[in-house]
Motif scaffolding. Structure first.
Motif, PDB file in Angstrom:
ATOM      1  N   ASN A 103       0.814  -1.215   0.000  1.00  0.00           N
ATOM      2  CA  ASN A 103       0.000   0.000   0.000  1.00  0.00           C
ATOM      3  C   ASN A 103       0.847   1.265   0.000  1.00  0.00           C
ATOM      4  O   ASN A 103       0.353   2.346   0.319  1.00  0.00           O
ATOM      5  CB  ASN A 103      -0.925   0.015   1.228  1.00  0.00           C
ATOM      6  N   LEU A 104       2.113   1.134  -0.376  1.00  0.00           N
ATOM      7  CA  LEU A 104       3.033   2.264  -0.292  1.00  0.00           C
ATOM      8  C   LEU A 104       2.594   3.428  -1.174  1.00  0.00           C
ATOM      9  O   LEU A 104       2.557   4.579  -0.730  1.00  0.00           O
ATOM     10  CB  LEU A 104       4.442   1.811  -0.678  1.00  0.00           C
ATOM     11  N   ALA A 105       2.274   3.147  -2.422  1.00  0.00           N
ATOM     12  CA  ALA A 105       1.860   4.217  -3.334  1.00  0.00           C
ATOM     13  C   ALA A 105       0.536   4.833  -2.906  1.00  0.00           C
ATOM     14  O   ALA A 105       0.374   6.060  -2.920  1.00  0.00           O
ATOM     15  CB  ALA A 105       1.757   3.677  -4.763  1.00  0.00           C
ATOM     16  N   GLU A 106      -0.401   3.994  -2.483  1.00  0.00           N
ATOM     17  CA  GLU A 106      -1.710   4.497  -2.051  1.00  0.00           C
ATOM     18  C   GLU A 106      -1.566   5.377  -0.815  1.00  0.00           C
ATOM     19  O   GLU A 106      -2.190   6.442  -0.703  1.00  0.00           O
ATOM     20  CB  GLU A 106      -2.645   3.331  -1.754  1.00  0.00           C
ATOM     21  N   ALA A 107      -0.739   4.937   0.123  1.00  0.00           N
ATOM     22  CA  ALA A 107      -0.528   5.721   1.344  1.00  0.00           C
ATOM     23  C   ALA A 107       0.174   7.034   1.028  1.00  0.00           C
ATOM     24  O   ALA A 107      -0.158   8.092   1.582  1.00  0.00           O
ATOM     25  CB  ALA A 107       0.280   4.908   2.353  1.00  0.00           C
ATOM     26  N   SER A 108       1.150   6.978   0.130  1.00  0.00           N
ATOM     27  CA  SER A 108       1.861   8.202  -0.268  1.00  0.00           C
ATOM     28  C   SER A 108       0.899   9.200  -0.902  1.00  0.00           C
ATOM     29  O   SER A 108       0.941  10.404  -0.616  1.00  0.00           O
ATOM     30  CB  SER A 108       2.980   7.856  -1.249  1.00  0.00           C
ATOM     31  N   GLN A 109       0.017   8.692  -1.746  1.00  0.00           N
ATOM     32  CA  GLN A 109      -0.962   9.576  -2.392  1.00  0.00           C
ATOM     33  C   GLN A 109      -1.932  10.154  -1.358  1.00  0.00           C
ATOM     34  O   GLN A 109      -2.324  11.328  -1.445  1.00  0.00           O
ATOM     35  CB  GLN A 109      -1.738   8.810  -3.462  1.00  0.00           C
ATOM     36  N   ALA A 110      -2.292   9.348  -0.358  1.00  0.00           N
ATOM     37  CA  ALA A 110      -3.199   9.823   0.688  1.00  0.00           C
ATOM     38  C   ALA A 110      -2.565  10.967   1.477  1.00  0.00           C
ATOM     39  O   ALA A 110      -3.243  11.946   1.819  1.00  0.00           O
ATOM     40  CB  ALA A 110      -3.568   8.676   1.631  1.00  0.00           C
ATOM     41  N   PHE A 111      -1.271  10.855   1.759  1.00  0.00           N
ATOM     42  CA  PHE A 111      -0.554  11.930   2.446  1.00  0.00           C
ATOM     43  C   PHE A 111      -0.617  13.213   1.611  1.00  0.00           C
ATOM     44  O   PHE A 111      -0.999  14.280   2.095  1.00  0.00           O
ATOM     45  CB  PHE A 111       0.903  11.513   2.662  1.00  0.00           C
ATOM     46  N   ILE A 112      -0.258  13.083   0.348  1.00  0.00           N
ATOM     47  CA  ILE A 112      -0.221  14.250  -0.541  1.00  0.00           C
ATOM     48  C   ILE A 112      -1.598  14.860  -0.721  1.00  0.00           C
ATOM     49  O   ILE A 112      -1.772  16.091  -0.682  1.00  0.00           O
ATOM     50  CB  ILE A 112       0.402  13.844  -1.890  1.00  0.00           C
ATOM     51  N   ASP A 113      -2.611  14.023  -0.879  1.00  0.00           N
ATOM     52  CA  ASP A 113      -3.974  14.531  -1.069  1.00  0.00           C
ATOM     53  C   ASP A 113      -4.472  15.266   0.180  1.00  0.00           C
ATOM     54  O   ASP A 113      -5.212  16.258   0.065  1.00  0.00           O
ATOM     55  CB  ASP A 113      -4.919  13.381  -1.411  1.00  0.00           C
ATOM     56  N   THR A 114      -4.084  14.787   1.363  1.00  0.00           N
ATOM     57  CA  THR A 114      -4.482  15.450   2.600  1.00  0.00           C
ATOM     58  C   THR A 114      -3.854  16.843   2.695  1.00  0.00           C
ATOM     59  O   THR A 114      -4.514  17.818   3.076  1.00  0.00           O
ATOM     60  CB  THR A 114      -4.067  14.602   3.819  1.00  0.00           C
TER      61      THR A 114
END
Length: 321
Positions: A103-114
């Motif tokens: 889930n590394l990419a998904e989590a990274s995107q979640a950080f950026i989107d937040t």
């Protein structure tokens, strides 16, 4: 053109009066995961403002899940001065160590989107050798920042293999006001004015209030034991139960506060002292009793005031735990 420098507490306490004369803008680390705020981030941001050096901030990702990445993003926002030009997520080997790759990419995107939702311009820094792995090249931010050092002698040597907007070209740069080395950077596909242009909209006065959907606002324990859920971080658990992170680490033998996992059961109240005793039988030895109960022999000797480990006898009652 002046220098573009990223700094953290590893550079100590720079003399920013000198620093400001050479630097176009700086990028300040605010945290290494949620539980470790950079020791100098407040001073670095305050001094840069004082001497008129524009800056952005970055957060080294140590999240363990998608929801945890959102928590880290909100912490990064809270630790960034409102005048920051952008907030960057930094993903490296330590991030993989805590999050894994699924889930590394998904989590990274979640950080950026937040961060983006809070009104900040976003950046994504990722190790050059990781960029094409684990879907990280699919992560979208306002700009991409890649390291590629080549000779790593303080000069620009070997450019990144991939199109990017900011290039960290050496770890061995020098700048006035810092006694040791600094990382130096150069703009590539975007101009310096882009990075100095600030955020997409005025940031909220406080970080977003959203909480991870699967994390209760007030955690509950059963018998002093709490079961970790997706999105939990040790600092938030400690806050809910009114204890310190150090307490939780000590009570549960957790060496790295960033390494906890879903369904792990941890003690959230101070364990009661529950001494255990054993009555010596014929043929027992202190070393054998030590092995049987997993307690160091010297500890058993100290608890039971035994000076000579060879002088024990059948029927003698010993504390072993």
């Amino acid at each position: 053109m002046g220098k573009i420098v990223d700094i953290s507490h590893h550079q100590g306490k720079p003399d920013f009066a000198k620093f400001a004369k050479e630097v176009d803008f700086a990028i300040v680390r605010v945290q290494y995961g949620s539980t470790l705020k950079d020791r100098e981030c407040d001073r670095n941001q305050s001094e840069l403002k004082k001497y008129g050096v524009p800056f952005g901030t970055y957060a080294y990702g140590r999240f363990v899940s998608v929801n945890d990445a959102k928590v880290e993003a909100r912490d990064a926002i809270a630790r960034s001065d409102k005048s920051t030009k952008f907030i960057v997520l930094d993903v490296e080997e330590d991030t993989i160590e805590s999050c894994g790759t699924k889930n590394l990419a998904e989590a990274s995107q979640a950080f950026i989107d937040t961060v983006k939702a809070a009104g900040y311009k976003t950046g994504f820094y990722v190790s050059h050798h990781l960029y094409k792995k684990h879907g990280l090249d699919k992560v979208k931010a306002d700009f991409l920042w890649l390291p590629r050092y080549g000779a790593d002698n303080g000069t620009q040597s070997k450019k990144p293999d991939y199109p990017c907007d900011l290039w960290q070209f050496t770890q061995k740069g020098k700048v006035a006001g810092v006694s040791g080395y600094v990382d130096l950077n150069a703009t590539l596909n975007k101009s310096l004015s882009y990075f100095l242009g600030g955020n997409t909209k005025k940031p909220a006065s406080t970080p977003p209030k959203e909480k991870p959907a699967s994390t209760p606002s007030k955690r509950k324990a059963s018998g002093g034991v709490y079961t970790i859920k997706s999105g939990d971080i040790l600092s938030a658990i400690a806050k809910d139960f009114g204890v310190s992170v150090a307490n939780l680490q000590s009570w549960n033998s957790i060496k790295d506060a960033n390494k906890i996992y879903v369904n792990q059961k941890i003690k959230v109240t101070k364990p009661k002292s529950t001494a255990q005793y054993y009555t010596i039988k014929s043929g027992d030895t202190l070393s054998g009793i030590s092995v049987r109960f997993g307690t160091p022999q010297k500890t058993i000797q100290r608890w039971n005031k035994i000076a000579n480990p060879n002088k024990i006898y059948a029927g003698q009652k010993l504390r072993v735990k």
